[in-house]
Design a protein around this motif. Sequence first.
Motif, PDB file in Angstrom:
ATOM      1  N   GLU A  77       2.847   5.873  -2.151  1.00 30.02           N
ATOM      2  CA  GLU A  77       3.404   4.601  -2.126  1.00 30.02           C
ATOM      3  C   GLU A  77       4.897   4.952  -2.876  1.00 30.02           C
ATOM      4  N   ARG A  78       5.107   5.832  -3.771  1.00 35.15           N
ATOM      5  CA  ARG A  78       6.437   6.103  -4.222  1.00 35.15           C
ATOM      6  C   ARG A  78       7.150   6.683  -3.410  1.00 35.15           C
ATOM      7  N   GLU A  79       6.573   7.769  -2.386  1.00 31.11           N
ATOM      8  CA  GLU A  79       7.631   8.438  -1.549  1.00 31.11           C
ATOM      9  C   GLU A  79       7.638   7.612  -0.204  1.00 31.11           C
ATOM     10  N   LEU A  80       6.660   6.997   0.288  1.00 29.56           N
ATOM     11  CA  LEU A  80       6.645   6.413   1.612  1.00 29.56           C
ATOM     12  C   LEU A  80       6.839   4.904   1.626  1.00 29.56           C
ATOM     13  N   GLY A  81       6.422   4.334   0.504  1.00 25.19           N
ATOM     14  CA  GLY A  81       6.406   2.788   0.491  1.00 25.19           C
ATOM     15  C   GLY A  81       4.921   2.290   0.553  1.00 25.19           C
ATOM     16  N   PRO A  82       4.947   0.994   0.563  1.00 28.74           N
ATOM     17  CA  PRO A  82       3.546   0.114   0.260  1.00 28.74           C
ATOM     18  C   PRO A  82       2.574   0.734   1.512  1.00 28.74           C
ATOM     19  N   VAL A  83       1.510   1.255   1.115  1.00 28.75           N
ATOM     20  CA  VAL A  83       0.659   1.563   2.003  1.00 28.75           C
ATOM     21  C   VAL A  83       0.007   0.508   2.875  1.00 28.75           C
ATOM     22  N   GLY A  84       0.204   0.403   4.067  1.00 28.42           N
ATOM     23  CA  GLY A  84      -0.382  -0.706   4.915  1.00 28.42           C
ATOM     24  C   GLY A  84      -1.608  -0.451   5.729  1.00 28.42           C
ATOM     25  N   ILE A  85      -1.639   0.893   5.960  1.00 30.55           N
ATOM     26  CA  ILE A  85      -2.755   1.423   6.683  1.00 30.55           C
ATOM     27  C   ILE A  85      -3.388   2.676   6.276  1.00 30.55           C
ATOM     28  N   LEU A  86      -4.872   2.606   6.214  1.00 32.43           N
ATOM     29  CA  LEU A  86      -5.659   3.636   5.672  1.00 32.43           C
ATOM     30  C   LEU A  86      -6.598   4.147   6.781  1.00 32.43           C
ATOM     31  N   VAL A  87      -6.656   5.255   7.047  1.00 33.37           N
ATOM     32  CA  VAL A  87      -7.846   5.647   7.813  1.00 33.37           C
ATOM     33  C   VAL A  87      -8.575   7.168   7.149  1.00 33.37           C
ATOM     34  N   ASN A  88     -10.001   6.622   7.130  1.00 33.34           N
ATOM     35  CA  ASN A  88     -10.798   7.784   6.477  1.00 33.34           C
ATOM     36  C   ASN A  88     -11.391   8.555   7.640  1.00 33.34           C
TER      37      ASN A  88
END
Length: 259
Positions: A77-88
């Motif tokens: 979140e700090r380096e790329l921005g708000p996480v909008g996608i998670l793939v497990n």
Amino acid sequence: MNRTGIEGTAAVVTGAGRGIGAAVARALAEDGASVAVVDRDGANAKAVAAGLPGPALACPADVSDPAAVEDLTERAERELGPVGILVNVAGILRPGSALDLDDRDWAEHLAVNAGGVLHACRAVARRMVPRRSGAIVTVASNAARVPRTRLAAYAASKAAAVQYTKCLGLELAEHGIRCNVVSPGSTDTAMQRDLWADPDEGARSAIDGDLAAYRSGIPLRRIGAPEDVADAVRFLVSDRARHITLHDLYVDGGASLRG
Ligand SMILES: NC(=O)c1ccc[n+]([C@@H]2O[C@H](COP(=O)([O-])OP(=O)(O)OC[C@H]3O[C@@H](n4cnc5c(N)ncnc54)[C@H](O)[C@@H]3O)[C@@H](O)[C@H]2O)c1
């Protein structure tokens, strides 16, 4: 250009150091996402991140460690921005008979294949809720539904991951967050090839099936490619799937004979 909603979004992909996870990371990066490449193999994570076309972050971490997953989410979140996608995608498979299964093997399958999904979903989705948007996909397996000899721990852990993801999706739907599952069948990666005594014979047996092991073959008569699974994921996390949640998309060439 058709917009997919993936452009400019930060994505976390676990198990992205090789195989299906690396293909998912590449597909999302091609569609314009910045990608946190998570893998317990740090060297592979770095190599994949370095080869992506857009912004990327290598995150060496073991998904079975909740604190490590919380830290990498914070960093993404700090380096790329708000996480909008998670793939497990991170997963392990160690074949062995159900009767002789030892406690450690059972616990490790559950810790990585199910616990890893819980840890990543919890860390990422808690941040998605106040933003009222996000898409999560768990890569499970057709073995979560179809019983397989010598895969009891693996299949049970994948079934847990599927049902956790769907229950989470039910709770998060009102917050505008979608949670889906992609269930591959035999896909050409190191994990699959480790199951084959010989590459030609292994592929042929997967395609033809093995009655003695109660395993049907693959009606489309090919082994899947990691990109086949990645394409299903890139659809489900995109705005084109905006009305799809709690779905389990089988990418197995028909092997599970699922209607
Ligand atoms: N290949 C297949 O035929 C197939 C079929 C059905 C489901 N799957 C599932 O797809 C996913 C990807 O499989 P693959 O074939 O690419 O496997 P793979 O073994 O080639 O890659 C798995 C990756 O996950 C990483 N990983 C494993 N445990 C981890 C942990 N605790 N923390 C972080 N990273 C970890 C590994 O280092 C590796 O880079 C797995 O969840 C697998 O169960 C694969």
